[in-house]
Design a protein around this motif. Structure first.
Motif, mmCIF file in Angstrom:
data_model
loop_
_atom_site.group_PDB
_atom_site.id
_atom_site.type_symbol
_atom_site.label_atom_id
_atom_site.label_comp_id
_atom_site.label_asym_id
_atom_site.label_seq_id
_atom_site.Cartn_x
_atom_site.Cartn_y
_atom_site.Cartn_z
ATOM 1 N N VAL A 151 -31.818 -13.517 -100.182
ATOM 2 C CA VAL A 151 -33.164 -12.933 -100.105
ATOM 3 C C VAL A 151 -33.528 -12.269 -101.424
ATOM 4 N N ASN A 152 -32.573 -11.579 -102.030
ATOM 5 C CA ASN A 152 -32.826 -10.891 -103.300
ATOM 6 C C ASN A 152 -33.211 -11.880 -104.398
ATOM 7 N N TYR A 153 -32.443 -12.929 -104.562
ATOM 8 C CA TYR A 153 -32.723 -13.894 -105.631
ATOM 9 C C TYR A 153 -33.967 -14.718 -105.328
ATOM 10 N N PHE A 154 -34.285 -14.913 -104.042
ATOM 11 C CA PHE A 154 -35.527 -15.606 -103.702
ATOM 12 C C PHE A 154 -36.742 -14.773 -104.103
ATOM 13 N N VAL A 155 -36.727 -13.501 -103.750
ATOM 14 C CA VAL A 155 -37.855 -12.631 -104.078
ATOM 15 C C VAL A 155 -37.984 -12.459 -105.591
ATOM 16 N N ARG A 156 -36.853 -12.413 -106.288
ATOM 17 C CA ARG A 156 -36.869 -12.243 -107.742
ATOM 18 C C ARG A 156 -37.086 -13.560 -108.489
ATOM 19 N N VAL A 157 -37.206 -14.660 -107.742
ATOM 20 C CA VAL A 157 -37.440 -16.001 -108.295
ATOM 21 C C VAL A 157 -36.369 -16.337 -109.341
ATOM 22 N N GLU A 158 -35.115 -16.129 -108.989
ATOM 23 C CA GLU A 158 -33.981 -16.495 -109.845
ATOM 24 C C GLU A 158 -33.287 -17.687 -109.181
ATOM 25 N N LEU A 183 -35.275 -22.478 -99.633
ATOM 26 C CA LEU A 183 -35.868 -21.436 -100.463
ATOM 27 C C LEU A 183 -36.148 -21.930 -101.877
ATOM 28 N N MET A 184 -35.286 -22.801 -102.399
ATOM 29 C CA MET A 184 -35.410 -23.229 -103.788
ATOM 30 C C MET A 184 -36.382 -24.382 -103.985
ATOM 31 N N LEU A 185 -36.342 -25.367 -103.100
ATOM 32 C CA LEU A 185 -36.973 -26.646 -103.399
ATOM 33 C C LEU A 185 -38.226 -26.947 -102.582
ATOM 34 N N MET A 186 -38.452 -26.226 -101.499
ATOM 35 C CA MET A 186 -39.658 -26.460 -100.735
ATOM 36 C C MET A 186 -40.857 -25.791 -101.417
ATOM 37 N N PRO A 187 -42.082 -26.268 -101.158
ATOM 38 C CA PRO A 187 -43.268 -25.698 -101.822
ATOM 39 C C PRO A 187 -43.382 -24.191 -101.595
ATOM 40 N N SER A 188 -43.835 -23.477 -102.621
ATOM 41 C CA SER A 188 -43.971 -22.018 -102.536
ATOM 42 C C SER A 188 -45.365 -21.584 -102.102
ATOM 43 N N GLU A 189 -46.262 -22.553 -101.857
ATOM 44 C CA GLU A 189 -47.616 -22.206 -101.421
ATOM 45 C C GLU A 189 -47.578 -21.512 -100.059
ATOM 46 N N LYS A 190 -48.552 -20.648 -99.830
ATOM 47 C CA LYS A 190 -48.640 -19.909 -98.578
ATOM 48 C C LYS A 190 -49.107 -20.820 -97.448
ATOM 49 N N LEU A 191 -48.611 -20.525 -96.252
ATOM 50 C CA LEU A 191 -49.142 -21.198 -95.073
ATOM 51 C C LEU A 191 -50.518 -20.630 -94.746
ATOM 52 N N LEU A 192 -51.313 -21.417 -94.057
ATOM 53 C CA LEU A 192 -52.661 -20.990 -93.688
ATOM 54 C C LEU A 192 -52.615 -20.205 -92.379
ATOM 55 N N VAL A 193 -53.326 -19.096 -92.320
ATOM 56 C CA VAL A 193 -53.347 -18.253 -91.126
ATOM 57 C C VAL A 193 -54.795 -18.040 -90.690
ATOM 58 N N TYR A 194 -54.964 -17.710 -89.421
ATOM 59 C CA TYR A 194 -56.280 -17.376 -88.898
ATOM 60 C C TYR A 194 -56.652 -15.961 -89.325
ATOM 61 N N MET A 348 -43.786 -21.791 -98.013
ATOM 62 C CA MET A 348 -43.338 -22.785 -97.048
ATOM 63 C C MET A 348 -41.819 -22.858 -96.954
ATOM 64 N N GLY A 349 -41.125 -22.674 -98.071
ATOM 65 C CA GLY A 349 -39.667 -22.721 -98.029
ATOM 66 C C GLY A 349 -39.092 -21.614 -97.178
ATOM 67 N N PHE A 350 -39.610 -20.400 -97.347
ATOM 68 C CA PHE A 350 -39.141 -19.273 -96.537
ATOM 69 C C PHE A 350 -39.490 -19.497 -95.072
ATOM 70 N N ALA A 351 -40.680 -20.049 -94.800
ATOM 71 C CA ALA A 351 -41.077 -20.329 -93.423
ATOM 72 C C ALA A 351 -40.145 -21.364 -92.788
ATOM 73 N N MET A 352 -39.724 -22.359 -93.553
ATOM 74 C CA MET A 352 -38.812 -23.370 -93.012
ATOM 75 C C MET A 352 -37.447 -22.763 -92.699
ATOM 76 N N ALA A 353 -36.969 -21.864 -93.570
ATOM 77 C CA ALA A 353 -35.695 -21.194 -93.319
ATOM 78 C C ALA A 353 -35.768 -20.352 -92.050
ATOM 79 N N CYS A 354 -36.887 -19.641 -91.857
ATOM 80 C CA CYS A 354 -37.049 -18.812 -90.669
ATOM 81 C C CYS A 354 -37.214 -19.667 -89.413
#
Length: 490
Positions: A151-158, A183-194, A348-354
């Motif tokens: 989680v630390n390296y994901f948030v820090r984009v390392e 976390l590394m390879l999936m798109p980093s774009e945000k998911l769409l929410v209502y 999207m990568g974080f969403a897929m992990a969750c």
């Protein structure tokens, strides 16, 4: 000063537990711990001879390190020596986890109250303060600390450090290399929410019908519907409760899944997708080449055991996770919509992990969630960031977590050795064995479940009242500001 007090208090309790009581059978281990201790005893010899199967190899790292260390220094691999060694290794991993957490807190720029909240949720619970010192031969604690690093390296984009850490973690817990790749390879774009309330549709009902078909099918397959009397009634009641839980989950879910999936397909780059599959294939090829005989792996039996152990009692997975992890589970119930929005914002990568994590949440054994637990803590911290946490809130959460952690409770009372010895399995559902097993939802007795369910309900009520209080205070603040504006006192 605040961090020093937190760290000093944590390690004071940990040191007390390190030199304290251990499992009173088999020189400090039981169950799967016997296998993990055998790795620490003879890893180098077995890896050259017959090796381990592909599943076991994804859990060997902590104990292989222990074996190599003892061999390098020519220390005697006695049961007592290995027990001390794994306790010291767990201590070092706890220190590393604390370091990663405060690095994450700095990156998120958390206020003092939020920093303390995250610390309490991560480290003041049964997993950290009791379980991994009472029964230390288990890879779950190392997986949880490495999860904080992910989680630390994901948030820090390392990404390079995240990849190396995930590669190592793949030999500690089977799911961790896959989540690292998400976390590394999936798109980093945000998911769409209502932006407003979710529009009404038949989608939640359709999903619940699919879930019902799956549960009924697996119940017939595993023979759960063949049980009579109370067991059958509890199983049916558990299915109904789970369907209600799923329905509420889907109705409150703010993510636009269809549009987000279309966005995911448009943003997914072919190059990164190839790297994802090549990395995953290369990792499992290495695992396969290092493995020995895999004839003793029976995936259908693993699946059967999974479905046999779930839905013993209504929502037992939430109750068991609460006793094991503390206040985080009730908080997640109350702040679920906010957590989902924050998950969408993290990409999207974080969403897929969750999403992958939800496969394991339904099982009442909380150790399945250990590598994912830091992900939940991150979501909670981001979800409550807009709220004004009072000191009394922190004190209540810390007190509840300390109480549920059982750090203060002696476990090895009269009768515990006989109960954990395995000769009479009926003793596991009775006290004193329940002093330990009450924290594991799949091992709870009915009486313990009822008491724990009351505690869980009370904690959800406390969390809900805290949320309502904030909204009430925020509304009063807005009204006061509007009044001052109208009278010219700005």
């Amino acid at each position: 000063m605040l961090r020093f007090v937190l760290i000093a208090s944590l390690f004071a309790v940990i040191v007390f537990q390190m030199v304290g009581e251990k499992v009173p059978v088999n020189d400090g281990t039981m169950g799967d711990g016997l296998f993990y201790r055998s790795i620490a005893e003879d890893f180098l010899g077995k890896i050259e001879d017959e090796s381990y199967n592909v599943f076991q190899l994804q859990r060997v790292m902590p104990f292989a390190v222990l074996n190599v260390t003892f061999s390098l220094f020519e220390w005697v691999k006695s049961h007592e020596g290995l027990l001390r060694g794994i306790v010291i290794l767990n201590f070092l991993m706890a220190a590393l986890g604390v370091y990663w957490y405060f690095a994450l807190a700095r990156k998120l720029r958390l206020r003092d109250n939020l920093t303390v909240l995250g610390f309490l949720l991560l480290f003041v619970n049964f997993a950290v303060l009791k379980d991994m010192w009472y029964h230390p031969f288990h890879p779950g604690f190392t997986a949880m600390m490495l999860g904080i690093g992910q989680v630390n390296y994901f948030v820090r984009v390392e990404r390079q450090r995240l990849f190396l850490l995930s590669l190592v973690a793949g030999f500690v817990w089977p799911s961790m290399f896959l989540t690292g790749l998400f976390l590394m390879l999936m798109p980093s774009e945000k998911l769409l929410v209502y932006e407003s309330d979710r529009p009404k549709s038949f989608y939640p009902i359709i999903v619940c019908c699919i879930v019902l078909v799956v549960l009924v099918t697996t119940g017939i397959w595993t023979g759960r519907f063949g049980n009579g009397g109370g067991e059958l009634a509890l199983h049916i009641l558990s299915i109904v409760a789970l369907l209600i839980y799923f329905l509420a989950f889907l109705i409150k879910n703010p993510i636009q899944w269809k549009r987000s999936f279309d966005l995911f397909r448009s943003k997914l780059k072919a190059g990164k997708l190839q790297v994802f599959w090549l990395s995953l294939a290369a990792f499992f090829l290495i695992i396969f080449l290092l493995s020995g005989s895999n004839a003793n792996i029976f995936f259908f039996e693993v699946a059967e055991n999974y479905f046999t152990e779930i839905l013993r009692f209504p929502l037992d997975f939430l109750v068991g996770h609460t006793l094991y992890f503390g206040f985080l589970v009730p908080l997640a119930m109350v702040f679920f919509p906010r957590m989902m929005k924050e998950m969408a914002n993290l990409g999207m990568g974080f969403a897929m992990a969750c999403t992958f994590m939800f496969v394991f949440i339904l099982h009442p054994e909380p150790q399945f969630l250990l590598p994912f637990y830091p992900f939940l803590v991150l979501l909670i911290l981001k979800a409550v960031k807009r709220y004004r946490l009072l000191k009394k809130d922190i004190l209540v959460i810390g007190g509840v977590n300390l109480l549920l952690s059982a750090a203060w409770l002696p476990l090895n009372v009269l009768g515990m050795e006989e109960a954990l010895g395995g000769e009479n399995l009926s003793l596991l559902s009775q006290f004193p064995a329940q002093r330990y097993w009450m924290h594991f939802g799949h091992m709870m007795s009915w009486e313990v479940y009822v008491g724990a369910a009351v505690v869980f309900t009370l904690l959800v009520w406390l969390a809900w009242n805290g949320k309502i209080r904030y909204k009430r205070e925020a509304k009063l603040g807005e009204d006061a500001e509007a009044s001052r504006t109208e009278t010219g006192h700005v």
